[in-house]
Design a protein around this motif. Sequence first.
Motif, PDB file in Angstrom:
ATOM      1  N   PHE A   9     -14.916  -7.416 -15.730  1.00  0.00           N
ATOM      2  CA  PHE A   9     -13.502  -7.566 -16.082  1.00  0.00           C
ATOM      3  C   PHE A   9     -13.408  -8.407 -17.345  1.00  0.00           C
ATOM      4  O   PHE A   9     -14.375  -9.053 -17.754  1.00  0.00           O
ATOM      5  CB  PHE A   9     -12.742  -8.290 -14.962  1.00  0.00           C
ATOM      6  N   THR A  11     -10.423 -11.315 -18.653  1.00  0.00           N
ATOM      7  CA  THR A  11      -9.156 -12.004 -18.428  1.00  0.00           C
ATOM      8  C   THR A  11      -8.729 -12.602 -19.755  1.00  0.00           C
ATOM      9  O   THR A  11      -9.389 -13.511 -20.275  1.00  0.00           O
ATOM     10  CB  THR A  11      -9.312 -13.130 -17.383  1.00  0.00           C
ATOM     11  N   VAL A 105      -7.770  -9.801  -8.910  1.00  0.00           N
ATOM     12  CA  VAL A 105      -7.571  -8.381  -9.211  1.00  0.00           C
ATOM     13  C   VAL A 105      -8.638  -7.543  -8.521  1.00  0.00           C
ATOM     14  O   VAL A 105      -8.356  -6.522  -7.892  1.00  0.00           O
ATOM     15  CB  VAL A 105      -7.593  -8.142 -10.733  1.00  0.00           C
ATOM     16  N   GLU A 109      -7.919  -4.614  -5.808  1.00  0.00           N
ATOM     17  CA  GLU A 109      -8.197  -3.249  -6.256  1.00  0.00           C
ATOM     18  C   GLU A 109      -9.310  -2.583  -5.463  1.00  0.00           C
ATOM     19  O   GLU A 109      -9.320  -1.352  -5.298  1.00  0.00           O
ATOM     20  CB  GLU A 109      -8.549  -3.241  -7.744  1.00  0.00           C
ATOM     21  N   THR A 144      -0.088  -6.186 -11.330  1.00  0.00           N
ATOM     22  CA  THR A 144       0.655  -6.447 -12.563  1.00  0.00           C
ATOM     23  C   THR A 144       0.396  -7.836 -13.141  1.00  0.00           C
ATOM     24  O   THR A 144       0.500  -8.030 -14.355  1.00  0.00           O
ATOM     25  CB  THR A 144       2.162  -6.282 -12.325  1.00  0.00           C
ATOM     26  N   SER A 145       0.081  -8.802 -12.302  1.00  0.00           N
ATOM     27  CA  SER A 145      -0.203 -10.147 -12.788  1.00  0.00           C
ATOM     28  C   SER A 145      -0.806 -10.962 -11.653  1.00  0.00           C
ATOM     29  O   SER A 145      -0.742 -10.575 -10.483  1.00  0.00           O
ATOM     30  CB  SER A 145       1.066 -10.845 -13.311  1.00  0.00           C
ATOM     31  N   MET A 330      -3.521 -12.139 -16.412  1.00  0.00           N
ATOM     32  CA  MET A 330      -3.904 -10.830 -15.899  1.00  0.00           C
ATOM     33  C   MET A 330      -5.326 -10.523 -16.331  1.00  0.00           C
ATOM     34  O   MET A 330      -5.769 -10.952 -17.403  1.00  0.00           O
ATOM     35  CB  MET A 330      -2.940  -9.753 -16.409  1.00  0.00           C
ATOM     36  N   TYR A 332      -8.399  -7.251 -16.435  1.00  0.00           N
ATOM     37  CA  TYR A 332      -8.537  -5.799 -16.470  1.00  0.00           C
ATOM     38  C   TYR A 332     -10.004  -5.408 -16.335  1.00  0.00           C
ATOM     39  O   TYR A 332     -10.878  -6.005 -16.978  1.00  0.00           O
ATOM     40  CB  TYR A 332      -7.984  -5.240 -17.784  1.00  0.00           C
ATOM     41  N   ARG A 333     -10.252  -4.389 -15.520  1.00  0.00           N
ATOM     42  CA  ARG A 333     -11.609  -3.893 -15.353  1.00  0.00           C
ATOM     43  C   ARG A 333     -12.089  -3.248 -16.665  1.00  0.00           C
ATOM     44  O   ARG A 333     -11.363  -2.478 -17.298  1.00  0.00           O
ATOM     45  CB  ARG A 333     -11.648  -2.861 -14.224  1.00  0.00           C
ATOM     46  N   THR A 334     -13.317  -3.578 -17.059  1.00  0.00           N
ATOM     47  CA  THR A 334     -13.879  -3.004 -18.277  1.00  0.00           C
ATOM     48  C   THR A 334     -15.062  -2.079 -18.020  1.00  0.00           C
ATOM     49  O   THR A 334     -15.490  -1.364 -18.933  1.00  0.00           O
ATOM     50  CB  THR A 334     -14.322  -4.111 -19.248  1.00  0.00           C
TER      51      THR A 334
END
Length: 354
Positions: A9, A11, A105, A109, A144-145, A330, A332-334
Amino acid sequence: MDAVSTVDFHTAGEPFRIVADASAALGGVPFVGDTVAERRVHAMAAGSALDDLRRILCFEPRGHADMYGGFITPPDDDGAHFGVLFWHKDGFSTACGHGTIALGVWAVETGVVAAPDTGTTEVVIDVPSGRVTARVHTEAGLVTSVDFVNIASFVLATGVSVQTSRGDVLVDVSYGGAIYAQLNAASVGLSVEPGDIDALIALGREVKWALNDAAVAQHPDDPRQSGIYGTILFEQTPAPAASDASRPLAPHDAIVSQRNVTVFADGQVDRSPCGSGTAARIATLAAEGTLTENGTLQHGSIVGSTFAGSILSRTRVHGIDAVIPQVSGMAYRTGESTFTVDPRDPLTPGFVLR
């Protein structure tokens, strides 16, 4: 070492590599210690298999000098969903706010923690500095956050004079799960911009090592958390309009707007505004009266990303006035990876060039 699977991820620009089953990657070697704090001490010991795995995943060619990640462990007790050992190129840290946001997250998820399609889910995590919470917000099945609710954070010292190659500087020292020295970049003619990054790193390292063993860097209760983890170089920035803020602002909110770069470990640069560092800044700003319960710290990073910080409550720990800070952001998966080591590879576990 067996093959090890990771989920990556970022951040606010800072990487976080999650290893859900480090024990399996080490052939079933169990974690040693009854608590996450005890497991960290064991992981740092000479010859530790976990430390070897950290270097393989963090060092080049599988990582880089600014890589960050965590090994999922059992929690200290049934009060948390899981535990985590945070790691970077120089070892294992006591806290990591950006990692906690990423873990929130990841947990929602992947279904590690059940969450409603729309609502807020508390992911409770045991970390070496204590028990923290990631409040994960979802809408229509999407995260979302995340609000990172930290442990009690407090000021250890203010106005500490440090002699550096740029002259004497004054720093404040605060604890936000780790201990941070903080100084105004403008006081030494620097700006929190990519063009000044080499000078910012150099000064951050100087301050860290000047104070690392000093009395002001001693944790009041747990010597395992003593020492300067990082140096936060900050500057004031114009307050954003309410419509541009990281969260909806009430009319009475007072916005404190700053940008920072956190130089941690030995010259490692946090691309995010630094989660536990933001908590330390909240403690400092609260103690000086700059930030109140009705205020928001808009905390920017050197790459332009932002966290929103606030005071949830005030408390007192170890005889010191403290705050319970919340840091919102937030992750996000990378990507996902399966890493292996060829037993013939002479560069195992890898290398770093700085």
